[in-house]
Scaffold this motif. Structure first.
Motif, PDB file in Angstrom:
ATOM      1  N   TRP A 103       1.921  -6.091  29.142  1.00 34.35           N
ATOM      2  CA  TRP A 103       3.159  -5.954  28.830  1.00 34.35           C
ATOM      3  C   TRP A 103       3.750  -5.963  27.355  1.00 34.35           C
ATOM      4  O   TRP A 103       3.505  -6.599  26.604  1.00 34.35           O
ATOM      5  N   LEU A 117      13.230  -6.053  28.365  1.00 35.43           N
ATOM      6  CA  LEU A 117      12.539  -5.351  29.268  1.00 35.43           C
ATOM      7  C   LEU A 117      11.117  -5.244  28.941  1.00 35.43           C
ATOM      8  O   LEU A 117      10.676  -5.235  27.767  1.00 35.43           O
ATOM      9  N   GLU A 168      12.034  -7.209  20.574  1.00 34.79           N
ATOM     10  CA  GLU A 168      10.577  -6.845  20.488  1.00 34.79           C
ATOM     11  C   GLU A 168       9.577  -7.736  19.698  1.00 34.79           C
ATOM     12  O   GLU A 168       8.210  -7.556  19.742  1.00 34.79           O
ATOM     13  N   MET A 207       7.649  -3.676  29.528  1.00 32.91           N
ATOM     14  CA  MET A 207       7.205  -2.145  29.625  1.00 32.91           C
ATOM     15  C   MET A 207       5.630  -2.321  29.877  1.00 32.91           C
ATOM     16  O   MET A 207       4.781  -2.809  28.982  1.00 32.91           O
ATOM     17  N   MET A 235       8.941  -0.575  34.463  1.00 25.87           N
ATOM     18  CA  MET A 235       9.628  -1.442  33.652  1.00 25.87           C
ATOM     19  C   MET A 235      10.537  -2.636  34.446  1.00 25.87           C
ATOM     20  O   MET A 235      11.217  -2.140  35.078  1.00 25.87           O
ATOM     21  N   TYR A 248       1.598  -1.291  30.177  1.00 22.62           N
ATOM     22  CA  TYR A 248       0.813  -0.220  29.638  1.00 22.62           C
ATOM     23  C   TYR A 248      -0.660  -0.653  30.738  1.00 22.62           C
ATOM     24  O   TYR A 248      -0.847  -1.582  30.639  1.00 22.62           O
ATOM     25  N   ALA A 280       1.079   4.442  29.658  1.00 20.59           N
ATOM     26  CA  ALA A 280       2.600   3.735  29.550  1.00 20.59           C
ATOM     27  C   ALA A 280       2.758   4.033  31.270  1.00 20.59           C
ATOM     28  O   ALA A 280       2.753   5.070  31.574  1.00 20.59           O
ATOM     29  N   ARG A 281       3.493   3.103  31.390  1.00 21.75           N
ATOM     30  CA  ARG A 281       4.176   3.075  32.939  1.00 21.75           C
ATOM     31  C   ARG A 281       5.593   2.726  33.038  1.00 21.75           C
ATOM     32  O   ARG A 281       5.955   1.757  33.739  1.00 21.75           O
ATOM     33  N   PRO A 282       6.257   3.768  32.339  1.00 25.60           N
ATOM     34  CA  PRO A 282       7.744   3.323  32.394  1.00 25.60           C
ATOM     35  C   PRO A 282       8.547   3.123  33.717  1.00 25.60           C
ATOM     36  O   PRO A 282       9.607   2.444  33.918  1.00 25.60           O
ATOM     37  N   LYS A 289      10.485  -4.498  25.175  1.00 23.95           N
ATOM     38  CA  LYS A 289      11.521  -3.494  24.846  1.00 23.95           C
ATOM     39  C   LYS A 289      12.823  -3.845  24.738  1.00 23.95           C
ATOM     40  O   LYS A 289      13.406  -4.538  25.877  1.00 23.95           O
TER      41      LYS A 289
END
Length: 334
Positions: free
Chosen positions: A167, A145, A196, A147, A120, A149, A115-117, A170
């Motif tokens: 993506w 949003l 979501e 997010m 975001m 990965y 995960a690369r918050p 969120k």
């Protein structure tokens, strides 16, 4: 840098492919055997990343492998798509008939992704347009949003590892405490679920297509997040000229190559024009001139499989993009 946009990536299982590409399969096989285990049995345990329906999604996965193995734009060829919570259905045969079951492939997590918050990004829907002397402003939007990965894509024995970035949608406000405190437990999480849903499930094959708002949301979601990411990466690179006020996009088409998989990410063209004109304040004609081409293969010419959207739905969901599409169409007609 090469950017490959696809609504599907049928990657399958990753363990064996990674061992083969890194030249580690024999060593791993021997090590596992020494522990009294069978590597093939372990490989069978891995969940299948079935984020595609068939040919189109598998082609996308093969292209990622090929770009890494050929070393195209070494370390800088990216696949972009959606991290569907539920992929292609699991097939069961009951009394001779196919029965489809939900593919909850993330039930136990995915060890291959990170995960690369910190990257975001907001994606906007609905809203209205303000036409001002400074340009067009898209306001009062609903924000979801995106997010990212990241999953590594290793080339075959060449020390190159590219990235597939998927993506996940969120909600910006995931829990309405005020509504929860007055006893409305359902309403408290309803908005979060609606947002979501965009990355909840992979649509089944479009052999017969009906215009669906959620499908259009999915297509714009991946396009909007990806193009923001592409422009962020370009602006942070050493290629833009050093204007202290704004980025020069003169070298943009020389440094950015975009490839679309079928027409699903076709909104890339109006979205890129929107970002360049409305956000980066590039002149319209200049923006059209410096935009990188976005070629695509057509996987079908059957009219019932091609996506068409009611103008009323499109205008409600993406009002600025409809304006841009009308303007592009007028340029084409002229």
């Amino acid at each position: 840098r090469i950017y490959y946009l696809s609504l599907e990536f049928y990657m399958g299982r990753t363990l064996q492919n990674t061992m083969v590409n890194l030249g580690l399969q024999n060593a791993c096989d021997e090590a596992i055997y020494q522990l009294g285990l069978d590597l093939e049995e372990l490989e069978e345990i891995e969940e299948d990343a079935g984020l595609g329906n068939g040919g189109l999604g598998r082609l996308a996965a093969c292209f990622l492998d090929s770009m890494a193995t050929l070393g195209l734009a070494a370390y800088a060829a990216y696949g972009y798509g959606i991290r569907y919570e539920f992929g292609i259905f699991n097939q069961k045969i009951v009394d001779g008939w196919q029965v489809e079951e939900a593919d909850d492939w993330l039930r136990y997590g995915n060890p291959w992704e990170k995960a690369r918050p910190e990257y975001m990004l907001p994606v906007h829907f609905y809203g209205r347009l303000d036409h001002t002397p400074e340009g067009v402003r898209w306001v009062d939007t609903q924000v979801v949003l995106a997010m990212p990965y990241d999953t590594p894509v290793p080339g075959y024995k060449n020390n190159t590892v590219n990235t597939m970035r998927l993506w996940s949608a969120k909600a910006p406000n995931d829990f309405n405490l005020q509504e929860f405190n007055v006893g409305d437990y359902i309403e408290a999480v309803l908005d979060r679920n609606l947002a979501e849903n965009i990355s909840r499930v992979l649509y089944p094959n479009d052999n017969f297509f009906e215009g669906k708002e959620l499908r259009l949301k999915q297509e714009y979601f991946v396009v909007a997040a990806t193009l923001q990411d592409i422009i962020r990466r370009f602006k942070s690179s050493k290629f833009g000229c050093r204007d202290p006020v704004r980025t020069c996009f003169e070298t943009f088409p020389d440094k950015v190559a975009i490839q679309l998989n079928d027409t699903h990410p076709a909104l890339s063209i109006p979205e890129l024009m929107r970002i360049l004109v409305d956000v980066e304040k590039v002149d319209w004609d200049k923006a059209w001139e410096i935009r990188p081409p976005a070629p695509y293969p057509n996987h079908t010419v059957l009219p019932e499989a091609l996506e068409r959207w009611p103008v009323s739905m499109f205008e409600k969901l993406l009002p600025r993009h409809l304006e841009i599409i009308y303007a592009l169409n007028q340029m084409h007609l002229d």
